[in-house]
Design a protein around this motif. Sequence first.
Motif, PDB file in Angstrom:
ATOM      1  N   ALA A 221       0.849  -1.186   0.000  1.00 55.79           N
ATOM      2  CA  ALA A 221       0.000   0.000   0.000  1.00 55.79           C
ATOM      3  C   ALA A 221       0.888   1.239   0.000  1.00 55.79           C
ATOM      4  CB  ALA A 221      -0.906  -0.004   1.227  1.00 55.79           C
ATOM      5  N   TYR A 222       0.433   2.305  -0.673  1.00 55.20           N
ATOM      6  CA  TYR A 222       1.214   3.533  -0.743  1.00 55.20           C
ATOM      7  C   TYR A 222       0.298   4.681  -1.141  1.00 55.20           C
ATOM      8  CZ  TYR A 222       0.876   3.360  -5.827  1.00 55.20           C
ATOM      9  OH  TYR A 222       0.391   3.359  -7.109  1.00 55.20           O
ATOM     10  N   HIS A 223       0.806   5.897  -1.011  1.00 53.75           N
ATOM     11  CA  HIS A 223       0.134   7.083  -1.544  1.00 53.75           C
ATOM     12  C   HIS A 223       1.195   7.944  -2.208  1.00 53.75           C
ATOM     13  CE1 HIS A 223      -1.813  11.027  -1.775  1.00 53.75           C
ATOM     14  NE2 HIS A 223      -2.967  10.380  -1.698  1.00 53.75           N
ATOM     15  N   LEU A 224       0.952   8.306  -3.458  1.00 47.80           N
ATOM     16  CA  LEU A 224       1.917   9.091  -4.228  1.00 47.80           C
ATOM     17  C   LEU A 224       1.224  10.294  -4.847  1.00 47.80           C
ATOM     18  CD1 LEU A 224       4.727   9.439  -5.566  1.00 47.80           C
ATOM     19  CD2 LEU A 224       3.913   7.955  -7.419  1.00 47.80           C
ATOM     20  N   SER A 225       1.787  11.464  -4.593  1.00 46.67           N
ATOM     21  CA  SER A 225       1.278  12.707  -5.172  1.00 46.67           C
ATOM     22  C   SER A 225       2.403  13.373  -5.960  1.00 46.67           C
ATOM     23  CB  SER A 225       0.787  13.643  -4.062  1.00 46.67           C
ATOM     24  OG  SER A 225       0.390  14.892  -4.593  1.00 46.67           O
TER      25      SER A 225
END
Length: 382
Positions: A221-225
């Motif tokens: 799981a990750y979050h990339l902006s």
Amino acid sequence: MTSHTDGPDKPLIMLVGMGDLSAKVLTMLLSDPATNRIVLAGRDTETIRRRGNLALFTAHNLGHHGTVDTVHVDLRDVDATAETIAEVRPDIIFMGGSLQSWRVITALPKETFEELDEAQFGPWLPMHLTLNHLLMQAVRASGVDVKVVNAAFPDAVGPILDKVGLAPTIGVGNVANIVPALTLGAAHLLDAHPADVELRLTAQHYFSHYVPRFGDAGKGAYHLSVQVAGQPGPVEVDHGAVFAQLDNRLKRLGGIDGQLLTASSAVRVLKGMATDSGVLAHAPAPGGLPGGYPVRVHRNGGTVDLPDGLGLAEAIRINEDCQRADGIDWIDDDGTVHFTESEMAVMKRLLGYECLSMKLGDASEWADELALKYRAFAAKFA
């Protein structure tokens, strides 16, 4: 010993554990006047003194003139370590010590390494937690207000020690190591200059370990902006297409060579703290949080700097989810760690080692058992 009062605006940085990573960090720190006041700490003072002199002479060749002193520290002697810290009074400690480096298993035959690597990093936790626990006990006993920057599996070590009020200030590496490649990959797809592309990545160690090897996020799981200078708000970019480049045109050397990247990630944080700069960086375990985050680095460590739309509670949830993919299921309020059964099953099958839960105070004993089992396993391929 250089007096602590020399150069009051320049912090004294103590490096603990003088292996390959710390040696690279030392060389980089000496190249900047803001970070070139250093003391090396370890058990073999003669060897680390020579290491310090080598770095000093190299810096001299490049026109840089810092100071490097040496002190004896054996982390297993908490009282003596506390006394040394109280005497030296460093402003920042860089913790590079571990009972077994992550890269040891990379020396196995390729197929064997790949098979063992399916256990992920979580089961190796005792090797990295043990010495950090001892160091942080010594820091507390010293009475010195020193900031600790940890390089040994900080994603998990930080939140575990935080449960007992002993978390290092911030970690380095891991999430930070993948950001340059992701930035170049995104810039390539967006036809932008890398200097104009700014990422904010939230992810645990598993993600930064897996993507460069396989070109996708796996179970992580990750979050990339992604933001581009001159454009309002985040821009859309195909994450899969970015990740794929890391196993292709942006593939890099790993193993001991790859520690150059970790060292640069560490120095970005150390310099940010030394100069109170507020620089944007990525770091694991700021303030003892699980996993890795974008942070603004100041004198007191890193303040989480998440992109719009991502709250801290969700960022923590993402990291804890990613941590399960790395073999750590959850951490109790007393610091007891519970490991995932599927990843630990790999350790049991290959090494005959099984630890499904570990109390903080038992980490040293588990580390001894794991070291014994791994040595016997590795001897088959010697």
